[in-house]
Scaffold this motif. Structure first.
Motif, PDB file in Angstrom:
ATOM      1  N   CYS A  38       0.836  -1.209   0.000  1.00  0.00           N
ATOM      2  CA  CYS A  38       0.000   0.000   0.000  1.00  0.00           C
ATOM      3  C   CYS A  38       0.867   1.254   0.000  1.00  0.00           C
ATOM      4  N   ALA A  39       1.921   1.248   0.825  1.00  0.00           N
ATOM      5  CA  ALA A  39       2.816   2.398   0.890  1.00  0.00           C
ATOM      6  C   ALA A  39       3.525   2.616  -0.443  1.00  0.00           C
ATOM      7  N   ASP A  40       3.957   1.526  -1.060  1.00  0.00           N
ATOM      8  CA  ASP A  40       4.640   1.627  -2.354  1.00  0.00           C
ATOM      9  C   ASP A  40       3.701   2.152  -3.430  1.00  0.00           C
ATOM     10  N   ALA A  41       2.453   1.662  -3.431  1.00  0.00           N
ATOM     11  CA  ALA A  41       1.480   2.103  -4.434  1.00  0.00           C
ATOM     12  C   ALA A  41       1.162   3.582  -4.271  1.00  0.00           C
ATOM     13  N   GLN A  42       0.964   4.013  -3.034  1.00  0.00           N
ATOM     14  CA  GLN A  42       0.667   5.424  -2.789  1.00  0.00           C
ATOM     15  C   GLN A  42       1.837   6.302  -3.233  1.00  0.00           C
ATOM     16  N   ALA A  43       3.044   5.869  -2.929  1.00  0.00           N
ATOM     17  CA  ALA A  43       4.221   6.646  -3.325  1.00  0.00           C
ATOM     18  C   ALA A  43       4.356   6.716  -4.843  1.00  0.00           C
ATOM     19  N   SER A  44       4.030   5.613  -5.526  1.00  0.00           N
ATOM     20  CA  SER A  44       4.153   5.609  -6.985  1.00  0.00           C
ATOM     21  C   SER A  44       3.149   6.553  -7.634  1.00  0.00           C
ATOM     22  N   ILE A  45       1.954   6.659  -7.059  1.00  0.00           N
ATOM     23  CA  ILE A  45       0.948   7.585  -7.586  1.00  0.00           C
ATOM     24  C   ILE A  45       1.367   9.032  -7.332  1.00  0.00           C
ATOM     25  N   LYS A  46       1.838   9.295  -6.118  1.00  0.00           N
ATOM     26  CA  LYS A  46       2.254  10.659  -5.770  1.00  0.00           C
ATOM     27  C   LYS A  46       3.475  11.099  -6.574  1.00  0.00           C
ATOM     28  N   ALA A  47       4.303  10.140  -6.980  1.00  0.00           N
ATOM     29  CA  ALA A  47       5.468  10.481  -7.783  1.00  0.00           C
ATOM     30  C   ALA A  47       5.057  11.018  -9.146  1.00  0.00           C
ATOM     31  N   VAL A  48       3.934  10.507  -9.673  1.00  0.00           N
ATOM     32  CA  VAL A  48       3.437  10.954 -10.978  1.00  0.00           C
ATOM     33  C   VAL A  48       2.522  12.163 -10.825  1.00  0.00           C
ATOM     34  N   HIS A  49       1.726  12.171  -9.757  1.00  0.00           N
ATOM     35  CA  HIS A  49       0.759  13.252  -9.513  1.00  0.00           C
ATOM     36  C   HIS A  49       0.970  13.791  -8.096  1.00  0.00           C
ATOM     37  N   PRO A  50       1.945  14.653  -7.893  1.00  0.00           N
ATOM     38  CA  PRO A  50       2.288  15.119  -6.542  1.00  0.00           C
ATOM     39  C   PRO A  50       1.134  15.803  -5.806  1.00  0.00           C
ATOM     40  N   GLN A  51       0.226  16.437  -6.533  1.00  0.00           N
ATOM     41  CA  GLN A  51      -0.870  17.158  -5.895  1.00  0.00           C
ATOM     42  C   GLN A  51      -2.098  16.284  -5.646  1.00  0.00           C
ATOM     43  N   ALA A  52      -2.019  15.031  -6.053  1.00  0.00           N
ATOM     44  CA  ALA A  52      -3.190  14.149  -5.938  1.00  0.00           C
ATOM     45  C   ALA A  52      -3.518  13.853  -4.484  1.00  0.00           C
ATOM     46  N   SER A  53      -4.820  13.641  -4.221  1.00  0.00           N
ATOM     47  CA  SER A  53      -5.282  13.234  -2.901  1.00  0.00           C
ATOM     48  C   SER A  53      -5.476  11.720  -2.912  1.00  0.00           C
ATOM     49  N   VAL A  54      -4.557  11.010  -2.288  1.00  0.00           N
ATOM     50  CA  VAL A  54      -4.549   9.546  -2.315  1.00  0.00           C
ATOM     51  C   VAL A  54      -4.295   9.024  -0.914  1.00  0.00           C
ATOM     52  N   ARG A  55      -5.081   8.036  -0.533  1.00  0.00           N
ATOM     53  CA  ARG A  55      -4.862   7.390   0.759  1.00  0.00           C
ATOM     54  C   ARG A  55      -5.139   5.902   0.615  1.00  0.00           C
ATOM     55  N   PHE A  56      -4.348   5.085   1.290  1.00  0.00           N
ATOM     56  CA  PHE A  56      -4.518   3.635   1.226  1.00  0.00           C
ATOM     57  C   PHE A  56      -4.885   3.069   2.600  1.00  0.00           C
ATOM     58  N   TYR A  57      -5.724   2.053   2.577  1.00  0.00           N
ATOM     59  CA  TYR A  57      -6.063   1.285   3.776  1.00  0.00           C
ATOM     60  C   TYR A  57      -5.717  -0.178   3.534  1.00  0.00           C
ATOM     61  N   THR A  58      -5.325  -0.848   4.608  1.00  0.00           N
ATOM     62  CA  THR A  58      -4.910  -2.243   4.519  1.00  0.00           C
ATOM     63  C   THR A  58      -5.998  -3.155   5.071  1.00  0.00           C
ATOM     64  N   ALA A  59      -6.338  -4.200   4.308  1.00  0.00           N
ATOM     65  CA  ALA A  59      -7.319  -5.183   4.765  1.00  0.00           C
ATOM     66  C   ALA A  59      -7.201  -6.437   3.922  1.00  0.00           C
ATOM     67  N   ASP A  60      -7.408  -7.577   4.565  1.00  0.00           N
ATOM     68  CA  ASP A  60      -7.498  -8.854   3.862  1.00  0.00           C
ATOM     69  C   ASP A  60      -8.975  -9.092   3.559  1.00  0.00           C
ATOM     70  N   LEU A  61      -9.377  -8.829   2.331  1.00  0.00           N
ATOM     71  CA  LEU A  61     -10.792  -8.888   1.973  1.00  0.00           C
ATOM     72  C   LEU A  61     -11.317 -10.316   1.873  1.00  0.00           C
ATOM     73  N   MET A  62     -10.449 -11.281   2.088  1.00  0.00           N
ATOM     74  CA  MET A  62     -10.896 -12.664   2.167  1.00  0.00           C
ATOM     75  C   MET A  62     -11.679 -12.902   3.460  1.00  0.00           C
TER      76      MET A  62
END
Length: 288
Positions: A38-62
């Motif tokens: 989740c942290a890596d994905a959020q960082a990758s999005i912010k690297a392309v769109h620094p002004q974007a509003s992005v937040r990740f939550y962790t859960a095992d949806l199983m």
């Protein structure tokens, strides 16, 4: 700013869709199973769109208890930042298995994650979707064609075949969307299924066995995840819900004759029993 929730958002189609929507000015809430991913994905999005509003939550949806905990976190987040309204819920998380495996409740894992997780998360976020006149979008697959729901043994405990289980779960995606349109169209909610086609993702890499080997070969011929991401963005951008249920490359597509109002009603009754969560009864004929 409109908020969109995307499950399975740390890689593949989910991450590509999150990146595209964040760049289009949506507030994106991503969901992944591992905190590091989740942290890596959020960082990758912010690297392309620094002004974007992005937040990740962790859960095992199983696991249903984690789905309910996630829904509470998202509801609190929406209340704080989006006036309690949700513009779209993209139920994208999914899995492929090579042998019979169950979650903590004893449910076959492909059925549990590919269908029941979306059912329960949608139910838990229903007030937010109603407030936002939101969309519910499932990630489907053309493999639903030729499939049927094995009503007498939906977990396929007695005669398990992983491909049969996967195809059944993808048919359930369409039945869920169809049934949701019957029950929730009046408050403005509309459901779709997106068929991404063959895409280069890692969904089958962890399946193990023959399924994993076949997937690693097949995916080399697939499209980049950014291609199907455009269809999710297309649906989210519409001022009014579009007709149709099943979309590919931003165009409505035909789907299995098994996708009937009768089967949708039956699936909702079964899902209610397995999740302990009831949607409103049908308010109108399932037109789509």
């Amino acid at each position: 700013m409109k908020t969109i929730v995307i499950t399975g958002a740390t890689s593949g189609i989910g991450l590509a869709t999150a990146r595209l929507l964040a760049g289009q000015g949506y507030r994106v809430i991503g969901v992944g199973r591992r905190a590091e991913a989740c942290a890596d994905a959020q960082a990758s999005i912010k690297a392309v769109h620094p002004q974007a509003s992005v937040r990740f939550y962790t859960a095992d949806l199983m696991q249903q208890n984690q789905i309910l905990r996630l829904a509470e976190d998202i509801q609190n987040d929406l209340a704080q930042f989006s006036g309690g309204a949700l513009h779209a819920l993209i139920n994208n998380a999914g899995c492929v298995r090579s042998w019979y495996m169950t979650n903590e409740a004893g449910y076959e894992q492909q059925f549990a994650l590919n269908h029941l997780a979306g059912y329960l998360l949608t139910h838990a976020l229903l007030p937010c979707l109603q407030k936002g006149a939101g969309l519910v979008i499932m990630t489907g697959n053309q493999s639903h064609r030729g499939a049927r729901v094995h009503w007498n043994d939906v977990m396929l405990r007695h005669r398990y075949d992983p491909l049969t289980a996967y195809k059944q779960s993808k048919l359930c995606n369409l039945l869920f969307a169809k049934g949701l349109n019957c029950r929730c169209a009046s408050p403005g909610i509309h459901a779709y299924v997106v068929d991404p086609g063959l895409v280069r993702t890692d969904i089958g890499d962890k399946a193990g066995g023959i399924a994993g080997l076949v997937w690693r070969f097949r995916k080399t011929h697939g499209a980049a995840p950014e291609i199907p991401a455009q269809t999710y963005a297309f649906l989210c951008a519409q001022a009014q819900p579009l007709p149709g249920l099943y979309y590919r490359q931003s165009q409505p597509q035909p789907y299995s004759k098994q996708v009937t109002e009768e089967n949708a009603t039956r699936l909702f009754a079964l899902s209610q029993q397995l999740c302990g969560a009831a949607f409103p009864k049908e308010a109108q004929p399932c037109a789509s």
